[in-house]
Design a protein around this motif. Structure first.
Motif, PDB file in Angstrom:
ATOM      1  N   GLN A 175      -7.117   4.206   3.038  1.00 18.34           N
ATOM      2  CA  GLN A 175      -6.769   2.793   2.887  1.00 18.34           C
ATOM      3  C   GLN A 175      -7.793   2.078   2.017  1.00 18.34           C
ATOM      4  OE1 GLN A 175      -6.752   0.596   6.542  1.00 18.34           O
ATOM      5  NE2 GLN A 175      -5.417  -1.009   5.747  1.00 18.34           N
ATOM      6  N   GLN A 212       2.171   6.271   3.623  1.00 19.65           N
ATOM      7  CA  GLN A 212       1.022   5.370   3.717  1.00 19.65           C
ATOM      8  C   GLN A 212       1.019   4.361   2.579  1.00 19.65           C
ATOM      9  OE1 GLN A 212      -2.348   8.024   3.757  1.00 19.65           O
ATOM     10  NE2 GLN A 212      -2.299   8.307   5.970  1.00 19.65           N
ATOM     11  N   LEU A 262       1.199   0.346   2.801  1.00 18.85           N
ATOM     12  CA  LEU A 262       0.141  -0.504   2.255  1.00 18.85           C
ATOM     13  C   LEU A 262       0.707  -1.505   1.252  1.00 18.85           C
ATOM     14  CD1 LEU A 262      -2.642   2.183   1.827  1.00 18.85           C
ATOM     15  CD2 LEU A 262      -2.717   0.228   3.364  1.00 18.85           C
TER      16      LEU A 262
END
Length: 568
Positions: A381, A553, A557
């Motif tokens: 992240q 992911q 995000l």
């Protein structure tokens, strides 16, 4: 014109790398086991193993195995994992098969054979004896007397022989429920005359080299541990060069023997004994041997030497158990874990635990991938955020470059100021890359070298995760009568890997301004599709799962930070 030139350059570089990788991969990174199945008319069919039934072509092979086994009296061996017999002529363990391991995945496949008697094709055996002077000793032609007709766990067998001159020799053999033999060699001096000097020895002899290739990533051949240090430096050529004179080693404890990819035979002295050891070669035959110090046996006295023999599969947890239970020196290093052993073994044990929990190795690999990606998510992240922020400030960076193109010092100062104002760490994207190196290398080792994944099925047409995916559109999924090899075997899993990598790169916010780099990134997924095609199906499943999780992911995000998506 420039775009065409960049594309041509990218294609040329990719081709050179692809050809270069093909030349060096087998030497440094063996990709997988040999295919265990092929697809015929869309269905997987087990392939025969050409190594399972060797022919008598070696210079030392004079008869078939059955005739060699019948030529001398024997004691049967029966354990949950082993079957075979002890040759009473010469007191040799020369007949051993691994009952829980099969040569191929076919239902009627024979078990893996480890030991074969002298004179048979691919002779491979272990033996025990003594050297000394001024004393009549047993030799390879000595016929021993056994106390029983079967060696089994909890049921040892003692072989005895008397030289007729006052010295009695005994070899007691015991075996556990896995792959470890315990040997007690006893000499009793029953005379009233002088003392005698005897020196026990143990050896493992094999005819010919292993059919498994040795590489930088996995050592196959002569190996051992001496004074608590694993020695992977020796290879067959070194032993051939030394010949009968041998490559000598000395050690307190330790072990030595021969390793294949999945199998090991190791002669193991008492962990506290000082021994002289050696590897020798003579006419295509290789021997690993050790001897502790000589013992003086006074009249009416006896001497006892204890040693061990490991003969079986490189079961990681079993090797660890033997190290702990018997105090062996790094028997677990028979598996060439490499530099990251401290990291690889925990990953292996986690994967093995998942496998035992779900009962399917492919599903266990996917679950392991999810766990690894979950642990790395905070780092991923941060990398994503940093890369996206770098993309957002690209216009400001270009303006600074134009403004200070003749003053590099000023340009660096202004760029650092911009980073501080925008709260950007330009190095944040590097950490995940460095962290993934040991993870990927560890998984490569675990998924390609461990016995536990050998011949493990997944689902549908994937019957062996340690071998390449057999299904390929190149031969119309088996409907055309040929099987492409190497990177030309463009498997279905490899294609899925390329597609998921392409989607991942497409969502990647990393700034790429150089046209050539853009072309390289555009070609990379399809290049990796060919590179990864010969790899084990289990490793490809890991990368497909990892790419898919990364895509999810990135989607998540982007949903949390829409301004970054707009900056792409």
């Amino acid at each position: 014109m420039n775009e065409q030139r960049n594309l041509l350059l990218a294609l040329l570089l990719s081709g050179l790398v692809l050809l270069g990788w093909t030349l060096i991969s087998d030497r440094y990174f063996p990709t997988a086991n040999k295919p265990s199945t092929k697809v015929v008319d869309g269905k997987p069919v087990p392939l025969p193993n050409p190594q399972a039934q060797p022919v008598a072509t070696g210079p030392l092979a004079s008869q078939d195995r059955g005739r060699a086994l019948a030529a001398s009296p024997r004691v049967r061996i029966a354990t949950p994992r082993l079957a075979g017999s002890i040759n009473l002529k010469g007191a040799r363990l020369d007949d051993l098969v691994l009952t829980t391991q099969r040569e191929t995945i076919a239902k009627d496949s024979p078990p893996v054979r480890l030991f074969s008697p002298d004179g048979a094709p691919e002779a491979y055996f272990a033996g025990f004896g003594w050297t000394g002077s001024g004393i009549v000793l047993p030799d390879p032609n000595t016929v021993w007397t056994a106390t029983g007709d079967m060696l089994a766990p909890g049921k040892p067998v003692t072989l005895s022989w008397n030289n007729g001159r006052g010295q009695a020799f005994a070899i007691q053999l015991a075996v556990d429920d896995a792959y470890l033999f315990t040997i007690r060699q006893t000499v009793t001096n029953t005379t009233r005359g002088g003392a005698v000097s005897v020196r026990p020895f143990s050896f493992v002899t094999r005819e010919g080299q292993s059919k498994d290739p040795s590489s930088w990533a996995n050592h196959v051949g002569p190996l051992g541990v001496f004074d608590r240090a694993a020695d992977y430096s020796l290879d067959w050529k070194d032993v051939d060069k030394a010949g009968a004179a041998g490559v000598a080693r000395s050690s307190t404890g330790g072990w030595l023997g021969f390793g294949d990819k999945y199998w090991l035979t190791a002669a193991i002295p008492d962990p506290k004994a000082k021994v002289d050891a050696a590897f020798r070669a003579d006419g295509g035959r290789y021997q690993a041997e050790f001897s502790p110090a000589a013992a003086i046996v006074a009249p009416g006295r006896q001497t006892v030497a204890t040693s061990y023999l490991f003969a079986g599969g490189k079961d990681a947890s079993l090797l660890d158990t033997y190290d702990q239970r018997y105090g062996f020196d790094k028997l677990d290093h028979a598996i060439d874990w490499g530099w990251f052993i401290w990291f690889e073994k925990p990953i292996f044990y986690l994967l093995d635990w998942l496998f035992k929990a779900v009962g399917n190795f492919g599903v266990a690999i996917i679950l392991l991938t999810i766990l690894v990606r979950a642990l790395m998510f905070p780092i991923a992240q941060r990398q994503f955020r940093s890369a996206a922020q770098m993309r957002i400030v690209q216009p400001k960076m270009k303006a600074l470059q134009e403004r200070h193109k003749d003053d590099k010092v000023k340009l660096q100062e202004e760029m650092m100021k911009l980073y501080r104002e925008e709260k950007i760490n330009p190095l944040a994207g590097c950490l995940p890359v460095f962290l993934q190196i040991p993870i990927f290398y560890a998984l490569y080792k675990v998924l390609t070298l461990t016995l536990e994944m050998r011949h493990q099925p997944f689902a549908l047409w994937i019957k062996d995760l340690s071998a390449p995916d057999p299904l390929t559109p190149v031969n119309l999924f088996g409907f055309l009568p040929f099987t492409p090899t190497g990177f030309l075997h463009l498997s279905v899993l490899a294609i899925l890997l390329g597609i998921t990598m392409w989607l991942q790169f497409k969502l990647n916010p990393a700034p790429v301004s150089d046209p050539t780099q853009k072309q390289m990134f555009a070609l990379m997924p399809w290049f990796m599709m060919f590179v990864m095609s010969p790899f084990a199906a289990g490793l490809q499943i890991y990368y497909i799962a990892s790419n898919s999780i990364t895509i999810l992911q990135q989607k998540w995000l982007y949903s949390r930070m829409p301004q970054m998506k707009d900056a792409r």
